[in-house]
Design an enzyme around this catalytic site. Structure first.
Site, PDB file in Angstrom:
ATOM      1  N   HIS A   1       2.956  -3.329   3.279  1.00 50.83           N
ATOM      2  CA  HIS A   1       3.247  -4.721   2.924  1.00 50.83           C
ATOM      3  C   HIS A   1       4.753  -4.764   2.642  1.00 50.83           C
ATOM      4  O   HIS A   1       5.317  -3.798   2.129  1.00 50.83           O
ATOM      5  CB  HIS A   1       2.582  -5.154   1.621  1.00 50.83           C
ATOM      6  CG  HIS A   1       1.092  -5.104   1.592  1.00 50.83           C
ATOM      7  ND1 HIS A   1       0.395  -3.962   1.325  1.00 50.83           N
ATOM      8  CD2 HIS A   1       0.165  -6.079   1.739  1.00 50.83           C
ATOM      9  CE1 HIS A   1      -0.898  -4.231   1.332  1.00 50.83           C
ATOM     10  NE2 HIS A   1      -1.069  -5.505   1.571  1.00 50.83           N
TER      11      HIS A   1
ATOM     12  N   ASP B   1       5.487  -3.547  -0.855  1.00 45.64           N
ATOM     13  CA  ASP B   1       5.275  -2.126  -1.245  1.00 45.64           C
ATOM     14  C   ASP B   1       6.522  -1.328  -0.947  1.00 45.64           C
ATOM     15  O   ASP B   1       6.879  -0.430  -1.690  1.00 45.64           O
ATOM     16  CB  ASP B   1       4.206  -1.364  -0.440  1.00 45.64           C
ATOM     17  CG  ASP B   1       3.010  -2.122  -0.029  1.00 45.64           C
ATOM     18  OD1 ASP B   1       2.530  -2.896  -0.844  1.00 45.64           O
ATOM     19  OD2 ASP B   1       2.549  -1.896   1.103  1.00 45.64           O
TER      20      ASP B   1
HETATM   21  C1  XUL Z   1      -7.304  -5.288   0.010  1.00 44.39           C
HETATM   22  C2  XUL Z   1      -6.898  -4.713   1.300  1.00 44.39           C
HETATM   23  C3  XUL Z   1      -5.472  -4.899   1.656  1.00 44.39           C
HETATM   24  C4  XUL Z   1      -5.212  -5.141   3.095  1.00 44.39           C
HETATM   25  C5  XUL Z   1      -3.759  -5.429   3.419  1.00 44.39           C
HETATM   26  O1  XUL Z   1      -8.621  -5.103  -0.307  1.00 44.39           O
HETATM   27  O2  XUL Z   1      -7.676  -4.104   1.994  1.00 44.39           O
HETATM   28  O3  XUL Z   1      -4.771  -3.794   1.197  1.00 44.39           O
HETATM   29  O4  XUL Z   1      -5.611  -4.060   3.872  1.00 44.39           O
HETATM   30  O5  XUL Z   1      -3.267  -6.507   2.708  1.00 44.39           O
END
Ligand code: XUL
Ligand code: CO
Length: 440
Positions: free
Chosen positions: A100, A103
């Site tokens: 993300h 992150d």
């Molecule tokens: C949350 C989840 C996230 C997504 C990306 O449950 O799985 O980490 O994979 O936003």
């Protein structure tokens, strides 16, 4: 400075190895059904759990020991963390990673500052990608942590939250393109509701679709040709998330004319929270032409939340690989470990144990699934089970030749339906176990 000075590159040592830091099944160059294991699995390490999780839970503070991380929000710390992450992924031998925006880089005090911090970290991500050959499986924007998204991002009642989220996705698409990312994911972390008494569901869904169209249009404009993915999850953090499962997502995509631009990123623990098995979700997406990628993990079925544990169960990984192979594999997706070590597994070495176990479990699942497929062990049974549809009245119904009146004449003459045959569930479960036993 090395982040993992005591760990050598993880090697394949074969099924009899007792070395916990060696692969017993994942032999990246081994060919299964005409492709190497590396090409089949396209394993990916997630940045958020593996490099940002601290071990907090609602009752306790940080437990993770991460000597390379000074715990600060400085750009320098974020850049050093990237170097540690790439050392880890390289030693593990995973070809991909996923992140993300928030992150990899801390959020600044304005949109412009956040974008500039992200650029400074992306520079190091690019250097490390070039140095190691590790690639970006997907990028995504975190549209759920900041309080501005308390009511949702694209589905917020506050139009400014939508606008800010759009800017984040715009930037994240640019960065994903710059880093050569092969997919872009939307997980609607707060796209849903806590209570319908204060919610205009129709308006929220219209806005979510508008948001995705904007992203698709912008991707075209900048030349991003990666695959867009939606990741279904039914609840947590909201009571009800709109992307609740594969079927709900596909209905949304069709209703809003987005089916050509999106596939699904399916996650095991999300499937079980939705009351489905992962195999169900994979098959549903697969037969709808929407199987994109997977977030490999597992839940604890005794607990009702998203525990995001590493997958180690051969039965589960075999079911996953059987269905993935059935629909032609994961391309341009991969097997992305959206999983975290337990709070009690706080040492850096635990990150290796977790991923090695997960990769091995999936490799073994691949081999078992391929063995079942080589013998047509299930396909033959299923084909025979449905053979009444291949000729006669079944073929007439399937081809659209039959109507209510012709079916009535058929049955009036026949008087009663032909007898059924056994589903043989127990025999097939036993047969499945035989393949689990026999693979070497
Ligand atoms: C949350 C989840 C996230 C997504 C990306 O449950 O799985 O980490 O994979 O936003
Ligand atoms: Co996920």
């Amino acid at each position: 400075m090395s982040a993992f000075p005591d760990v050598e590159k993880i090697r394949y040592e074969g099924p009899d190895s007792t070395n916990p830091l060696a692969f017993r099944w994942y032999n990246e160059d081994e060919v299964v059904e005409g492709k190497t294991m590396k090409e089949h699995m396209r394993f990916s390490v997630v940045y958020w759990h593996t490099f940002r999780a601290t071990g907090t839970d609602p009752f306790g503070s940080e437990t993770m020991v991460r000597p390379w991380d000074d715990g600060s929000n400085s750009v320098e710390n974020a850049q050093n963390r990237v170097r540690a992450a790439f050392e880890f992924i390289e030693k593990l031998g995973a070809p991909y990673y996923a992140f993300h925006d928030r992150d990899v880089a801390p959020e600044g005090s304005s949109l412009a500052e956040s974008n500039s911090i992200l650029d400074q970290v992306v520079k190091v991500l690019q250097e490390e990608q070039d140095r190691t050959g590790i690639k970006l499986l997907w990028g995504t924007a975190n549209l759920f942590s900041n309080p501005r998204y308390m009511h949702g991002a694209s589905t917020s009642c506050n139009a400014d939250a939508f606008a800010f989220a759009a800017c984040q996705v715009k930037k994240c698409l640019e960065v994903t393109l710059e880093l050569g990312g092969v997919n872009y994911v939307f997980w609607g972390g707060r796209e849903g509701y806590q209570n319908l008494l204060n919610t205009d569901m129709k308006r929220e869904l219209d806005h979510m679709a508008r948001f995705m169209h904007l992203a698709v249009d912008y991707a075209k404009e900048i030349g991003f040709t990666g695959q867009f993915l939606i990741e279904p999850k039914p609840k947590e953090p909201t009571k009800h998330q709109y992307d609740s499962d594969a079927a709900a997502c596909i209905n949304f995509l069709r209703a809003y004319d987005l089916m050509d631009s999106f596939k699904l990123n399916l996650e095991t623990n999300h499937a079980t929270l939705a009351g489905h098995t992962m195999m169900h979700e994979l098959d549903y997406a697969g037969h709808q032409g929407a199987l994109g990628s997977i977030d490999a993990n597992t839940g604890d079925l005794m607990l009702g939340w998203d525990t995001d544990q590493f997958p180690t169960n051969y039965y589960l990984t075999t079911e996953c690989m059987l269905t993935i192979l059935k629909y032609g594999g994961l391309m341009p997706g991969g097997v992305n470990f959206d999983a975290k070590v337990r709070r009690e597994s706080f040492e850096p070495i635990d990150l290796f144990h977790a991923h090695v176990g997960g990769m091995d479990a999936f490799a073994r699942g691949l081999k078992t699934a391929a063995a079942i497929r080589a013998d047509n062990a299930l396909d033959d049974f299923v084909a025979t089970r449905y053979e009444s549809w291949d000729t006669g009245i079944g073929a007439e119904i399937e081809s659209g030749q039959a109507d209510m009146k012709s079916l009535e004449s058929y049955m009036l003459e026949k008087k009663e339906a032909s007898s059924n045959s056994s589903g043989r569930q127990e025999m097939l479960e036993h047969l499945f176990n035989r393949y689990l036993d026999s693979v070497r």
